[in-house]
Design an enzyme around this catalytic site. Structure first.
Site, PDB file in Angstrom:
ATOM      1  N   ASN A  10      -6.465   8.358  -6.179  1.00  0.00           N
ATOM      2  CA  ASN A  10      -5.588   8.044  -5.167  1.00  0.00           C
ATOM      3  C   ASN A  10      -4.695   9.262  -5.777  1.00  0.00           C
ATOM      4  O   ASN A  10      -4.166   9.550  -6.704  1.00  0.00           O
ATOM      5  CB  ASN A  10      -4.914   6.627  -5.831  1.00  0.00           C
ATOM      6  CG  ASN A  10      -3.511   6.507  -5.186  1.00  0.00           C
ATOM      7  OD1 ASN A  10      -3.285   7.280  -4.236  1.00  0.00           O
ATOM      8  ND2 ASN A  10      -2.747   5.738  -5.719  1.00  0.00           N
ATOM      9  N   TRP A  11      -4.961  10.175  -4.578  1.00  0.00           N
ATOM     10  CA  TRP A  11      -4.220  11.473  -4.598  1.00  0.00           C
ATOM     11  C   TRP A  11      -2.524  11.359  -4.432  1.00  0.00           C
ATOM     12  O   TRP A  11      -1.898  12.240  -4.989  1.00  0.00           O
ATOM     13  CB  TRP A  11      -4.607  12.548  -3.736  1.00  0.00           C
ATOM     14  CG  TRP A  11      -6.076  12.829  -3.603  1.00  0.00           C
ATOM     15  CD1 TRP A  11      -6.941  12.565  -4.370  1.00  0.00           C
ATOM     16  CD2 TRP A  11      -6.710  14.019  -2.845  1.00  0.00           C
ATOM     17  NE1 TRP A  11      -8.106  13.077  -4.210  1.00  0.00           N
ATOM     18  CE2 TRP A  11      -8.008  14.130  -3.140  1.00  0.00           C
ATOM     19  CE3 TRP A  11      -6.062  14.855  -1.770  1.00  0.00           C
ATOM     20  CZ2 TRP A  11      -8.870  14.914  -2.637  1.00  0.00           C
ATOM     21  CZ3 TRP A  11      -6.874  15.888  -1.080  1.00  0.00           C
ATOM     22  CH2 TRP A  11      -8.295  15.691  -1.686  1.00  0.00           C
ATOM     23  N   LYS A  12      -1.969  10.250  -4.065  1.00  0.00           N
ATOM     24  CA  LYS A  12      -0.724   9.837  -3.757  1.00  0.00           C
ATOM     25  C   LYS A  12      -0.289  11.081  -2.795  1.00  0.00           C
ATOM     26  O   LYS A  12      -1.064  11.515  -2.147  1.00  0.00           O
ATOM     27  CB  LYS A  12       0.086   9.779  -5.046  1.00  0.00           C
ATOM     28  CG  LYS A  12      -0.576   8.955  -6.056  1.00  0.00           C
ATOM     29  CD  LYS A  12       0.375   8.480  -7.230  1.00  0.00           C
ATOM     30  CE  LYS A  12      -0.549   7.418  -8.203  1.00  0.00           C
ATOM     31  NZ  LYS A  12       0.309   6.989  -9.156  1.00  0.00           N
ATOM     32  N   HIS A  99      -0.676  -0.988  -3.164  1.00  0.00           N
ATOM     33  CA  HIS A  99      -0.360  -0.364  -4.299  1.00  0.00           C
ATOM     34  C   HIS A  99       1.292  -0.513  -4.693  1.00  0.00           C
ATOM     35  O   HIS A  99       1.983  -0.706  -3.862  1.00  0.00           O
ATOM     36  CB  HIS A  99      -0.467   1.366  -3.984  1.00  0.00           C
ATOM     37  CG  HIS A  99      -0.475   2.250  -5.224  1.00  0.00           C
ATOM     38  ND1 HIS A  99       0.752   2.710  -6.051  1.00  0.00           N
ATOM     39  CD2 HIS A  99      -1.524   2.596  -6.030  1.00  0.00           C
ATOM     40  CE1 HIS A  99       0.395   3.081  -7.162  1.00  0.00           C
ATOM     41  NE2 HIS A  99      -1.316   2.970  -7.121  1.00  0.00           N
ATOM     42  N   GLU A 101       3.487   1.328  -5.751  1.00  0.00           N
ATOM     43  CA  GLU A 101       4.474   2.182  -5.394  1.00  0.00           C
ATOM     44  C   GLU A 101       4.914   1.826  -3.986  1.00  0.00           C
ATOM     45  O   GLU A 101       6.133   1.876  -3.525  1.00  0.00           O
ATOM     46  CB  GLU A 101       4.030   3.483  -5.567  1.00  0.00           C
ATOM     47  CG  GLU A 101       3.735   4.106  -6.773  1.00  0.00           C
ATOM     48  CD  GLU A 101       2.745   5.075  -7.066  1.00  0.00           C
ATOM     49  OE1 GLU A 101       2.409   5.963  -6.275  1.00  0.00           O
ATOM     50  OE2 GLU A 101       2.617   5.498  -8.405  1.00  0.00           O
ATOM     51  N   GLU A 171      -3.751  -3.050 -11.642  1.00  0.00           N
ATOM     52  CA  GLU A 171      -2.833  -1.830 -12.181  1.00  0.00           C
ATOM     53  C   GLU A 171      -1.626  -2.298 -12.612  1.00  0.00           C
ATOM     54  O   GLU A 171      -0.567  -2.541 -12.045  1.00  0.00           O
ATOM     55  CB  GLU A 171      -2.542  -0.843 -11.054  1.00  0.00           C
ATOM     56  CG  GLU A 171      -3.951  -0.355 -10.171  1.00  0.00           C
ATOM     57  CD  GLU A 171      -3.627   0.903  -9.552  1.00  0.00           C
ATOM     58  OE1 GLU A 171      -4.160   1.610  -9.760  1.00  0.00           O
ATOM     59  OE2 GLU A 171      -2.597   0.733  -8.571  1.00  0.00           O
ATOM     60  N   SER A 217      -3.208   5.216 -15.665  1.00  0.00           N
ATOM     61  CA  SER A 217      -3.359   6.292 -16.769  1.00  0.00           C
ATOM     62  C   SER A 217      -4.754   6.354 -17.465  1.00  0.00           C
ATOM     63  O   SER A 217      -5.125   6.400 -18.552  1.00  0.00           O
ATOM     64  CB  SER A 217      -2.208   6.176 -17.976  1.00  0.00           C
ATOM     65  OG  SER A 217      -1.023   6.498 -17.308  1.00  0.00           O
ATOM     66  N   GLY A 238      -4.957   7.872 -10.340  1.00  0.00           N
ATOM     67  CA  GLY A 238      -4.207   8.436  -9.925  1.00  0.00           C
ATOM     68  C   GLY A 238      -4.140  10.221 -10.308  1.00  0.00           C
ATOM     69  O   GLY A 238      -4.701  10.800 -10.031  1.00  0.00           O
ATOM     70  N   GLY A 239      -3.291  10.421 -11.507  1.00  0.00           N
ATOM     71  CA  GLY A 239      -3.324  11.762 -11.934  1.00  0.00           C
ATOM     72  C   GLY A 239      -4.350  12.575 -11.852  1.00  0.00           C
ATOM     73  O   GLY A 239      -4.675  13.600 -11.716  1.00  0.00           O
TER      74      GLY A 239
HETATM   75  C1  PEP Z   1      -2.569   4.728  -9.423  1.00  0.00           C
HETATM   76  O1  PEP Z   1      -1.409   5.237  -8.866  1.00  0.00           O
HETATM   77  O2  PEP Z   1      -3.206   4.042  -8.788  1.00  0.00           O
HETATM   78  C2  PEP Z   1      -2.778   5.066 -10.859  1.00  0.00           C
HETATM   79  C3  PEP Z   1      -3.555   4.312 -11.424  1.00  0.00           C
HETATM   80  O3  PEP Z   1      -2.111   6.495 -11.452  1.00  0.00           O
HETATM   81  P1  PEP Z   1      -2.336   7.024 -12.887  1.00  0.00           P
HETATM   82  O4  PEP Z   1      -3.886   6.824 -13.018  1.00  0.00           O
HETATM   83  O5  PEP Z   1      -1.859   8.417 -12.665  1.00  0.00           O
HETATM   84  O6  PEP Z   1      -1.647   6.133 -13.722  1.00  0.00           O
END
Ligand code: PEP
Length: 254
Positions: A10-12, A99, A101, A171, A217, A238-239
């Site tokens: 997920n590049w956001k 999601h 967010e 998540e 994470s 994500g990151g």
């Molecule tokens: C996400 O946004 O779906 C996510 C899991 O982010 P991160 O891996 O950065 O915690």
């Protein structure tokens, strides 16, 4: 029970055109050289990247592109929105729905998410449906009840055939982008509870086929331990999906 293994990035709201092309090309090259063949990899860039990402990944087996969201409507006067049909026409085959967010910043509620899931399914997209609790809910000890309610309210109106097409992503919000990860035991406990909840509504055979991804994470250092759990079928990343080597190492963690 062999379930599909999936790692979705997920590049956001990250990457300009050049950065997105560079990231995609690096991932494509690594996947060509290194990937074990039984993991489905999904890149979920911002909408504006869909065409260039799809062009770069071409028809490499097991590598797909998806949206990060879609509208709950078919088409019409909804400025700024993108429909599931449009995503499909750009070659997307997956879409992230609900999601945390989007739930937090855009106030998406369980009912709206039902409509988004239906839009996705009607346009042959696989929804990656996100659920998960905040830190205060976890600390109050009501996380299982909360997540089960998210699933029942948004998804349990679907018929068996449609439900069987879903991917679920658990998540915990307190672990997203914070560097804190749920322990592999916490992840397993919740994934098992989710599967049991699905079985209570749709029966064990369907529950056994639904991939449940962990997100929060997830990094190369912890992916192997988390993915080793019996009810964890992959990750929504994500990151770490913005760094090709890290993303690839997570894919290789199975
Ligand atoms: C996400 O946004 O779906 C996510 C899991 O982010 P991160 O891996 O950065 O915690």
């Amino acid at each position: 029970m062999m379930r599909k293994k999936i790692v979705a990035g997920n590049w956001k709201m990250n990457c300009n055109l050049e950065e997105g092309q560079k990231l995609t090309s690096e991932i494509v090259n690594m996947i060509r050289d290194e990937r074990s063949k039984d993991v489905t990899v999904v890149l979920n860039p911002p909408y504006v990247h869909l065409l260039s990402v799809k062009k770069l990944i071409g028809d490499i087996p097991g590598l797909s592109v998806g949206g990060q969201n879609c509208s709950d409507k078919d088409s019409g006067a909804y400025t700024g929105e993108v429909s599931a049909k449009m995503l499909a026409s750009f070659g997307a085959t997956y879409v992230i729905i609900g999601h945390s967010e989007r739930r937090e910043h855009f106030k998406e509620d369980n009912k709206e998410l039902t409509d988004k899931v239906k839009q996705a399914l009607n346009n042959d997209l696989t929804p990656i449906f996100c659920c998960g609790e905040s830190l205060d809910i976890r600390e109050a000890g009501t996380h299982e009840v909360f997540v089960k309610e998210q699933l029942s309210e948004s998804l349990f109106g679907l018929n068996d055939a449609d439900f069987a097409r879903l991917v679920i992503a658990y998540e915990p919000i307190w672990a997203i982008g914070t560097g804190k990860t749920a322990s592999s035991d916490q992840a397993q406990e919740m994934h098992a509870a989710i599967r049991e909840h699905i079985a209570s509504q749709y029966g064990q055979p369907i529950a056994n086929t639904i991939p449940i991804l962990y997100g929060g994470s997830c990094k190369p250092e912890n992916a192997e331990e988390i993915f080793s759990k019996s009810d964890v079928d992959g990750g929504l990343i994500g990151g770490a999906s913005l760094k090709s080597r890290d993303f690839m190492d997570i894919i290789q963690s199975f």
